[in-house]
Design an enzyme around this catalytic site. Structure first.
Site, PDB file in Angstrom:
ATOM      1  N   ASP A 117       0.833  -1.201   0.000  1.00  0.00           N
ATOM      2  CA  ASP A 117       0.000   0.000   0.000  1.00  0.00           C
ATOM      3  C   ASP A 117       0.876   1.262   0.000  1.00  0.00           C
ATOM      4  OD1 ASP A 117      -2.354   1.736   0.738  1.00  0.00           O
ATOM      5  OD2 ASP A 117      -1.268   1.847   2.626  1.00  0.00           O
TER       6      ASP A 117
ATOM      7  N   GLU B 274      -2.425  -4.902  -3.703  1.00  0.00           N
ATOM      8  CA  GLU B 274      -1.400  -4.269  -2.864  1.00  0.00           C
ATOM      9  C   GLU B 274      -0.385  -5.285  -2.366  1.00  0.00           C
ATOM     10  OE1 GLU B 274      -3.955  -0.519  -1.048  1.00  0.00           O
ATOM     11  OE2 GLU B 274      -3.962  -2.396   0.054  1.00  0.00           O
TER      12      GLU B 274
END
Lengths: 233, 233
Positions: B52, B124
């Site tokens: 992320d 992610e």
């Protein structure tokens, strides 16, 4: 003004900007630009946008690697404690950035120079400028001086549960039975100091003190984790 | 199963993992680990935490440099449109990651494999694994294939105001007077196509079409920005 921030950055962090205009931009608020039109000045907001993402990644990667057993939820809480207005505004003050911000007169009168939200922005924009000027290694070095040592001095301890963390680290190699024993209680009745040690079935792993047994246990677990880390490095 | 994701990654993105266990971890949900205890499996959440932050920085830096006049507010809106569940889950599907997620039986029955929140997480975590395995350049290459071309095909156009952006770019060198002229309207009454061109005082800068004049003007401004970028590179 310009001279002293250069001197402070050089003295405290061995940082010298190649492109001084990036540092100027990082320390300039829109209100100052508005009061000095036609000078081609830029304000910090775009660089802050970048600096924010740089800090997120460097902090995330550091705690991800430093706490290899910490679950995502705790990593997220720890990062939130490190990457937040309270922390960044404090770091900005420690770096004396507050003294060098260029503000419009109205903002100055309104006390913006001491406003945490502005100081937080400026810490991020400084990092953004350093990143643009010298790349990630320079930011890493800066952050290793300004932020990461605070993990050891306990600034973020309120979000780290060291007891659980120690349990998780020890369980990597199978079941781990640990216990905490009170070694000592000292001081006047209303200000007792507790000393606690943490043991596994073979040996003492760490010792800690605090104003309550709970705090002393967390300190002992933290001490054990540091000892294990030294051993494993 | 394992063979085909390796083949797909190699064929579509020229990616080969050095440490396959990172890829396994990135594609494994906690529910699967719970159903297969004592196998030393790990689930994706920690790597997702890292991925992320990697994506945040790479996307931030790219749009910061690509749109040098875009103010922070717009950069933030554009990043939010690119780095969000809707986008990432779509990218995960395009990369066929949904086919390779290891899920527990309950989660499988509950339809988790098609759940956007899980697909976003997996996108992610894949990036986090790639970053750990091969560093930032490999992620940059992947993201330049999967995400950034969508800036040109208009996937995020709803958050970019090209008309304002064009005005800002042209104003860098002083005042800029531009105007939009309708060139053509064609098609049946309820499905008109509008063709619009944007001009400065000397020349035509760009042309665009759309189902409304507003959309056609945005398209013309985008066309002008692309022409200017080609000229300036």
């Amino acid at each position: 003004m310009k001279k002293s921030i250069d001197a402070e950055l050089k003295k405290n962090f061995q940082i010298e900007f190649n492109d001084e205009s990036l540092l100027d931009e990082a320390l300039t608020q829109a209100s100052y630009v508005n009061e000095h039109p036609n000078q081609g000045l830029k304000f910090y907001e775009r660089i802050e946008f970048l600096g924010d993402a740089v800090l997120q990644l460097i902090v995330s990667e550091y705690i991800f690697k430093r706490y290899p057993e910490m679950p995502q939820g705790k990593l997220t809480r720890l990062r939130a404690a490190m990457v937040c207005e309270t922390s960044f505004s404090q770091f900005a003050r420690e770096c004396h950035f507050d003294q060098y911000i260029r503000l419009g007169k109205g903002e100055e009168k309104g006390g913006a120079r001491n406003r945490s939200s502005l100081l937080c922005d400026i810490f991020e924009s400084f990092v953004g400028a350093l990143y643009l000027d010298q790349g990630r290694p320079a930011v890493e070095k800066f952050v290793h001086t300004v932020i990461f040592p605070k993990l050891d001095t306990g600034a973020f301890d309120h979000v780290i549960d060291y007891k659980t963390n120690l349990q998780e680290v020890l369980q990597r190699d199978g079941d781990a039975l640990i216990h905490y024993d009170l070694l000592n209680e000292a001081g006047p009745d209303n200000e007792l100091d507790f000393e606690v040690a943490v043991f596994d079935d073979k040996r003492k792993l760490g010792v800690g003190t605090g104003k309550s047994k709970k705090i002393a246990e967390q300190a002992a677990a933290k001490d054990a984790l540091q000892a294990l880390r030294v051993k494993n490095v």
